[in-house]
Structure formats: C-alpha cells, structure tokens
Design a protein around this motif. Structure first.
Motif, short mmCIF file in Angstrom:
data_model
loop_
_atom_site.label_atom_id
_atom_site.label_comp_id
_atom_site.label_asym_id
_atom_site.label_seq_id
_atom_site.Cartn_x
_atom_site.Cartn_y
_atom_site.Cartn_z
N GLU A 57 8.25 4.75 5.69
CA GLU A 57 8.14 3.36 6.08
C GLU A 57 8.10 3.23 7.61
N ALA A 93 -1.81 2.92 5.02
CA ALA A 93 -0.36 3.00 4.79
C ALA A 93 -0.05 3.72 3.48
N GLY A 94 -1.00 3.69 2.56
CA GLY A 94 -0.80 4.37 1.29
C GLY A 94 -0.68 5.86 1.41
N GLN A 152 0.83 -1.20 0.00
CA GLN A 152 0.00 0.00 0.00
C GLN A 152 0.87 1.25 0.00
N HIS A 153 1.89 1.24 0.83
CA HIS A 153 2.77 2.41 0.95
C HIS A 153 3.55 2.65 -0.34
N LEU A 205 0.74 7.35 4.21
CA LEU A 205 1.75 7.68 5.22
C LEU A 205 3.04 8.16 4.56
N VAL A 213 4.63 3.52 8.56
CA VAL A 213 3.93 2.27 8.22
C VAL A 213 4.17 1.24 9.31
N HIS A 273 1.46 4.49 -3.10
CA HIS A 273 0.65 5.64 -2.71
C HIS A 273 0.76 6.81 -3.67
#
Length: 192
Positions: free
Chosen positions: A172, A166-167, A103-104, A169, A175, A107
C-alpha cells in the motif's frame, strides 16, 4: 449449505442469484475455471441444477454476472468517496485514491480477469469511471486547482491508466507513492 428461502419470491430470487455468484467465484478461485461445472455450483450453492439453469446458461455467464456486481460495487465505492469529500480537489483525490486501492486489493485474484474484462458491459462501466474522473477534473480546473492546459478526458485517461498499475505494486505504501506522482501531474502548471 442450508436451503435458501426468504419471505418473498423476489428476495428468494436475489438470494439464489447472489449465492450462485459467490459460490462460483469461490469454486473458480479454489479449483480453476476449467474444472468448475454447473453441477458443482448447484451442489455447493444448495440449489438444484434445473434451478441453476433457470438463472444462467453456463459458468461463463455466472462469472460475467459476478463481475458486473463487483464492478458496480466499486463504482458505488468511488461515488461514496467523492461524496464524502468537501472540495473538488479533495473529491478527485478521494476517487483516485479509492480507485488505486481497489486495483491493489484485487491484484492477486485468480479469477479469469481477461475473460471478464471484455464485452459491452465492461466498456460501459469503464466509460462511467472515465466520466466521473473527467467531470471532477473539469470542476477542479475551473476552480484553478487542477491544470487546465490538457482536456479533462485526456487527464482522466492518464490518471486511470497510471493508477491501474497499483494492481501490480507490492504494498500500500507503493500505491500511495504512485498516487502522489499521479496527483502531482494534475497540479496547475506555472506560466512559462
């Protein structure tokens, strides 16, 4: 781009298909969805327009196919993360960590995600993800590692919705903090 040719017809078709998906995603990322045409895609992929139309009716169909491939790759990553861990609790942690990091990492995509995240194909894949996490939660609850006072499907939904954030944020590290908070919500609750 050099002409696509491989030894078998099926390999050739796969190569044309993959080149089309990759080229289209790159063009949409670079120029925006509204300005990409089938002619541009064919030229950039090194294939004729007639060939392109044999594979896809329009740009949207290409993007949906690209998205399907992308989601299937993510589901394989999650399954591999699960299979690499030893205990049910570790498997759940590995799957949730991989999901949050995926997801991160995606993003900042400029591809038309809202367009791609609709339809039966996405609902089916979301259900596969939900089932994967719910099954791991059920196994962990049976082993006493995960709380058993809430249905596994409900907890799976909680985890996936929470970690979808998390996308948005910035890092990491953020996250990892979100993961820690999510995982703490899964711990067995002391008897009252």
């Amino acid at each position: 781009m050099p002409k696509l040719w491989t030894e078998t017809i099926e390999e050739h078709r796969r190569a044309v298909h993959d080149a089309t998906l990759d080229t289209t995603a790159a063009l949409v990322h670079e120029h925006g969805l509204a300005s990409v045409t089938m002619s541009q895609i064919a030229a950039a992929a090194g294939i004729g327009r007639a060939t392109l139309y044999k594979y896809f009716p329009d740009v949207e169909a290409i993007l949906v196919a690209w998205h399907d491939r992308h989601i299937n790759r993510h589901l394989r990553q999650l399954t591999e993360a699960r299979d690499a861990a030893a205990t049910p609790a570790d498997q759940l942690g590995a799957v949730l960590t991989a999901f949050a990091l995926i997801q991160h990492q995606h993003h900042d995509t400029e591809l038309p995600v809202a367009l791609l995240h609709r339809g039966e194909h996405v609902a089916r894949m979301r259900q596969q993800l939900q089932d994967l996490v719910a099954d791991l939660i059920a196994i962990g609850a049976g082993a006493g590692d995960i709380r058993a006072d809430i249905a596994p499907g409900e907890l799976a939904g909680y985890c996936l919705h929470a970690l979808a954030a998390a996308g948005s944020l910035p890092s990491e590290a953020a996250v990892r903090r979100l993961l820690a908070v999510t995982m703490s919500g899964l711990r067995p609750q002391p008897a009252a």
